[in-house]
Design a protein around this motif. Structure first.
Motif, PDB file in Angstrom:
ATOM      1  N   CYS A   1       0.422  -1.375   0.011  1.00  0.00           N
ATOM      2  CA  CYS A   1       0.125  -0.267  -0.068  1.00  0.00           C
ATOM      3  C   CYS A   1       0.629   1.410  -0.019  1.00  0.00           C
ATOM      4  CB  CYS A   1      -0.667  -0.047   1.253  1.00  0.00           C
ATOM      5  SG  CYS A   1      -2.286  -1.009   1.385  1.00  0.00           S
ATOM      6  N   ALA A   2       1.906   1.047   0.902  1.00  0.00           N
ATOM      7  CA  ALA A   2       3.027   2.479   0.210  1.00  0.00           C
ATOM      8  C   ALA A   2       3.443   2.847  -0.829  1.00  0.00           C
ATOM      9  CB  ALA A   2       3.579   2.072   1.630  1.00  0.00           C
ATOM     10  N   LEU A   3       2.810   1.926  -1.877  1.00  0.00           N
ATOM     11  CA  LEU A   3       3.598   2.268  -3.241  1.00  0.00           C
ATOM     12  C   LEU A   3       3.045   3.084  -3.723  1.00  0.00           C
ATOM     13  CD1 LEU A   3       3.969  -1.432  -4.248  1.00  0.00           C
ATOM     14  CD2 LEU A   3       6.423   0.331  -3.451  1.00  0.00           C
ATOM     15  N   PHE A   4       1.716   3.298  -3.301  1.00  0.00           N
ATOM     16  CA  PHE A   4       0.603   3.917  -3.819  1.00  0.00           C
ATOM     17  C   PHE A   4       0.045   4.867  -3.471  1.00  0.00           C
ATOM     18  CE2 PHE A   4      -0.139  -0.971  -4.956  1.00  0.00           C
ATOM     19  CZ  PHE A   4      -0.288  -0.335  -6.492  1.00  0.00           C
ATOM     20  N   GLY A   5      -0.208   6.048  -4.321  1.00  0.00           N
ATOM     21  CA  GLY A   5      -1.253   6.838  -3.518  1.00  0.00           C
ATOM     22  C   GLY A   5      -2.030   6.775  -2.873  1.00  0.00           C
ATOM     23  N   SER A   6      -2.578   5.767  -3.014  1.00  0.00           N
ATOM     24  CA  SER A   6      -3.875   6.159  -1.743  1.00  0.00           C
ATOM     25  C   SER A   6      -4.171   4.539  -1.829  1.00  0.00           C
ATOM     26  CB  SER A   6      -5.271   6.323  -1.909  1.00  0.00           C
ATOM     27  OG  SER A   6      -5.903   6.925  -2.837  1.00  0.00           O
ATOM     28  N   VAL A   7      -4.661   3.777  -1.381  1.00  0.00           N
ATOM     29  CA  VAL A   7      -5.211   2.304  -1.997  1.00  0.00           C
ATOM     30  C   VAL A   7      -6.685   2.093  -1.181  1.00  0.00           C
ATOM     31  CG1 VAL A   7      -5.725  -0.200  -1.459  1.00  0.00           C
ATOM     32  CG2 VAL A   7      -2.800   1.362  -1.230  1.00  0.00           C
ATOM     33  N   THR A   8      -7.407   1.452  -1.669  1.00  0.00           N
ATOM     34  CA  THR A   8      -8.797   0.710  -0.903  1.00  0.00           C
ATOM     35  C   THR A   8      -8.984  -0.167  -0.748  1.00  0.00           C
ATOM     36  OG1 THR A   8     -10.053   3.348  -2.073  1.00  0.00           O
ATOM     37  CG2 THR A   8     -11.327   1.218  -1.305  1.00  0.00           C
ATOM     38  N   CYS A   9      -9.409  -1.267   0.206  1.00  0.00           N
ATOM     39  CA  CYS A   9      -9.280  -2.270   0.213  1.00  0.00           C
ATOM     40  C   CYS A   9     -11.250  -2.847   1.181  1.00  0.00           C
ATOM     41  CB  CYS A   9      -8.341  -3.186   0.766  1.00  0.00           C
ATOM     42  SG  CYS A   9      -8.852  -5.075   1.118  1.00  0.00           S
ATOM     43  N   ARG A  10     -11.654  -3.470  -0.202  1.00  0.00           N
ATOM     44  CA  ARG A  10     -12.786  -3.722   0.687  1.00  0.00           C
ATOM     45  C   ARG A  10     -12.792  -5.358   1.193  1.00  0.00           C
ATOM     46  NH1 ARG A  10     -15.136  -1.648  -4.944  1.00  0.00           N
ATOM     47  NH2 ARG A  10     -15.598   0.873  -3.991  1.00  0.00           N
ATOM     48  N   SER A  11     -12.241  -6.285   1.138  1.00  0.00           N
ATOM     49  CA  SER A  11     -11.791  -7.217   1.311  1.00  0.00           C
ATOM     50  C   SER A  11     -11.727  -6.742   3.793  1.00  0.00           C
ATOM     51  CB  SER A  11     -10.613  -7.864   1.000  1.00  0.00           C
ATOM     52  OG  SER A  11     -10.418  -8.425   0.194  1.00  0.00           O
ATOM     53  N   MET A  12     -12.968  -7.770   3.685  1.00  0.00           N
ATOM     54  CA  MET A  12     -12.646  -7.836   5.175  1.00  0.00           C
ATOM     55  C   MET A  12     -11.610  -8.277   6.115  1.00  0.00           C
ATOM     56  SD  MET A  12     -15.274  -5.780   6.179  1.00  0.00           S
ATOM     57  CE  MET A  12     -16.213  -5.041   6.992  1.00  0.00           C
ATOM     58  N   CYS A  13     -10.478  -9.338   5.196  1.00  0.00           N
ATOM     59  CA  CYS A  13      -9.862 -10.311   6.229  1.00  0.00           C
ATOM     60  C   CYS A  13      -8.732  -9.329   6.379  1.00  0.00           C
ATOM     61  CB  CYS A  13      -9.693 -11.406   5.120  1.00  0.00           C
ATOM     62  SG  CYS A  13      -8.789 -10.539   4.230  1.00  0.00           S
ATOM     63  N   ILE A  14      -8.626  -8.279   6.109  1.00  0.00           N
ATOM     64  CA  ILE A  14      -7.283  -7.368   5.726  1.00  0.00           C
ATOM     65  C   ILE A  14      -8.391  -6.770   7.889  1.00  0.00           C
ATOM     66  CG2 ILE A  14      -6.454  -5.465   6.109  1.00  0.00           C
ATOM     67  CD1 ILE A  14      -5.668  -6.858   3.831  1.00  0.00           C
ATOM     68  N   GLU A  15      -8.361  -6.543   8.083  1.00  0.00           N
ATOM     69  CA  GLU A  15      -8.726  -6.383   9.102  1.00  0.00           C
ATOM     70  C   GLU A  15      -9.105  -7.166  10.313  1.00  0.00           C
ATOM     71  OE1 GLU A  15      -9.348  -3.658  11.258  1.00  0.00           O
ATOM     72  OE2 GLU A  15      -8.472  -2.471   8.894  1.00  0.00           O
ATOM     73  N   ARG A  16      -8.927  -8.242  10.586  1.00  0.00           N
ATOM     74  CA  ARG A  16      -8.423  -9.810  11.041  1.00  0.00           C
ATOM     75  C   ARG A  16      -7.223  -9.828  11.070  1.00  0.00           C
ATOM     76  NH1 ARG A  16      -8.596 -14.950   9.314  1.00  0.00           N
ATOM     77  NH2 ARG A  16      -9.570 -14.386   7.535  1.00  0.00           N
TER      78      ARG A  16
ATOM     79  N   GLU B   1      -7.216  -0.383  -6.273  1.00  0.00           N
ATOM     80  CA  GLU B   1      -7.919  -0.796  -4.877  1.00  0.00           C
ATOM     81  C   GLU B   1      -7.701  -2.338  -5.214  1.00  0.00           C
ATOM     82  OE1 GLU B   1     -12.183  -1.156  -5.948  1.00  0.00           O
ATOM     83  OE2 GLU B   1     -12.586   0.748  -6.008  1.00  0.00           O
ATOM     84  N   SER B   2      -7.613  -2.797  -4.006  1.00  0.00           N
ATOM     85  CA  SER B   2      -7.019  -4.222  -3.729  1.00  0.00           C
ATOM     86  C   SER B   2      -8.526  -4.991  -3.297  1.00  0.00           C
ATOM     87  CB  SER B   2      -5.507  -4.223  -2.654  1.00  0.00           C
ATOM     88  OG  SER B   2      -6.214  -3.271  -0.961  1.00  0.00           O
ATOM     89  N   ARG B   3      -7.178  -6.625  -3.224  1.00  0.00           N
ATOM     90  CA  ARG B   3      -8.256  -7.464  -3.316  1.00  0.00           C
ATOM     91  C   ARG B   3      -7.057  -8.560  -2.184  1.00  0.00           C
ATOM     92  NH1 ARG B   3     -11.062  -9.927  -8.009  1.00  0.00           N
ATOM     93  NH2 ARG B   3      -8.945  -8.717  -8.025  1.00  0.00           N
ATOM     94  N   ALA B   4      -7.991  -9.106  -1.172  1.00  0.00           N
ATOM     95  CA  ALA B   4      -7.358 -10.349  -0.446  1.00  0.00           C
ATOM     96  C   ALA B   4      -7.966 -11.177  -0.539  1.00  0.00           C
ATOM     97  CB  ALA B   4      -7.021  -9.843   1.367  1.00  0.00           C
ATOM     98  N   ILE B   5      -7.450 -12.150  -1.656  1.00  0.00           N
ATOM     99  CA  ILE B   5      -8.741 -13.510  -2.156  1.00  0.00           C
ATOM    100  C   ILE B   5      -7.865 -14.320  -1.054  1.00  0.00           C
ATOM    101  CG2 ILE B   5      -8.248 -15.395  -3.641  1.00  0.00           C
ATOM    102  CD1 ILE B   5      -8.199 -12.501  -5.413  1.00  0.00           C
TER     103      ILE B   5
ATOM    104  N   VAL C   1      -4.232  -8.637  -4.147  1.00  0.00           N
ATOM    105  CA  VAL C   1      -4.590  -8.264  -6.245  1.00  0.00           C
ATOM    106  C   VAL C   1      -4.507  -6.573  -5.629  1.00  0.00           C
ATOM    107  CG1 VAL C   1      -5.264  -8.139  -7.871  1.00  0.00           C
ATOM    108  CG2 VAL C   1      -5.649 -10.451  -6.667  1.00  0.00           C
ATOM    109  N   PHE C   2      -3.394  -6.135  -6.488  1.00  0.00           N
ATOM    110  CA  PHE C   2      -4.029  -4.481  -6.483  1.00  0.00           C
ATOM    111  C   PHE C   2      -3.931  -3.894  -8.004  1.00  0.00           C
ATOM    112  CE2 PHE C   2      -0.875  -5.382  -2.614  1.00  0.00           C
ATOM    113  CZ  PHE C   2      -1.806  -4.163  -1.895  1.00  0.00           C
TER     114      PHE C   2
ATOM    115  N   GLY D   1      -2.269  -3.723 -13.187  1.00  0.00           N
ATOM    116  CA  GLY D   1      -2.161  -4.467 -11.151  1.00  0.00           C
ATOM    117  C   GLY D   1      -1.218  -5.429 -11.991  1.00  0.00           C
ATOM    118  N   PHE D   2      -1.263  -6.006 -10.284  1.00  0.00           N
ATOM    119  CA  PHE D   2      -0.287  -7.132 -10.147  1.00  0.00           C
ATOM    120  C   PHE D   2      -0.672  -7.696  -9.070  1.00  0.00           C
ATOM    121  CE2 PHE D   2       1.393  -3.240  -7.985  1.00  0.00           C
ATOM    122  CZ  PHE D   2       1.441  -3.626  -6.508  1.00  0.00           C
TER     123      PHE D   2
END
Length: 164
Positions: free
Chosen positions: A42-57, A120-124, A134-135, A141-142
């Protein structure tokens, strides 16, 4: 009010001591390293949005660690026989991931001007319980996947460009 009768219903009482404070999730080390990887990406980007709830866990597992070692305990950390030598801190995990990012990620991803982009990121979740991150900005994307052995520190980071 009349009492209801449930045929075949039997109340089960569990012992009060069934939950132990000594239980440790076998994936907790992986989750901690994965959150540090997510933060570094996330530090590589200007800003990141993540909608995956597992990031909080993952974040909660990471915040469960000490931030850094106390100066009083640094002498104990030099001695490999003490328990303090094997304890990880948030800073030590961040340092390990930062060196892996420099070695395995930077220069291998195709994402121009990412420091200015909103991604935008996702945690799969994988079948083994680990995660692939995934960003993407919609064009580039990568994905990043931590190579984590059963015990110890991560071996590396698998990188895949999504525009290939």
């Amino acid at each position: 009010m009349a009492k209801q009768s449930f045929a075949g219903y039997k109340e089960v009482r569990l012992p009060d001591n069934r939950y132990s404070d000594s239980y440790k999730n076998p994936m907790s080390a992986t989750f901690r390293y994965e959150y540090a990887l997510y933060e570094a990406a996330c530090a590589l980007f200007g800003s990141v949005t993540c909608r995956s709830m597992c990031i909080e866990r993952l974040r909660l597992y990471f915040l469960d660690l000490k931030h850094h070692t106390d100066p009083k305990e640094e002498g104990a950390a030099d001695d490999p026989l003490t328990e303090k030598a094997s304890q990880k801190t948030q800073m030590s995990i961040r340092d390990e991931i930062e060196s892996l990012m420099k070695r395995d990620v930077l220069g291998k991803i195709n994402f121009p001007s990412m420091h200015e982009c909103h991604a935008e990121s996702r945690a799969i979740p994988d079948e083994n319980g680990a995660h692939t991150f995934v960003f993407t900005d919609g064009i580039y994307g990568f994905s990043l996947k931590l190579q984590m052995p059963k015990k110890g520190s991560p071996k590396g980071i698998l990188v895949a460009n999504l525009d290939d």
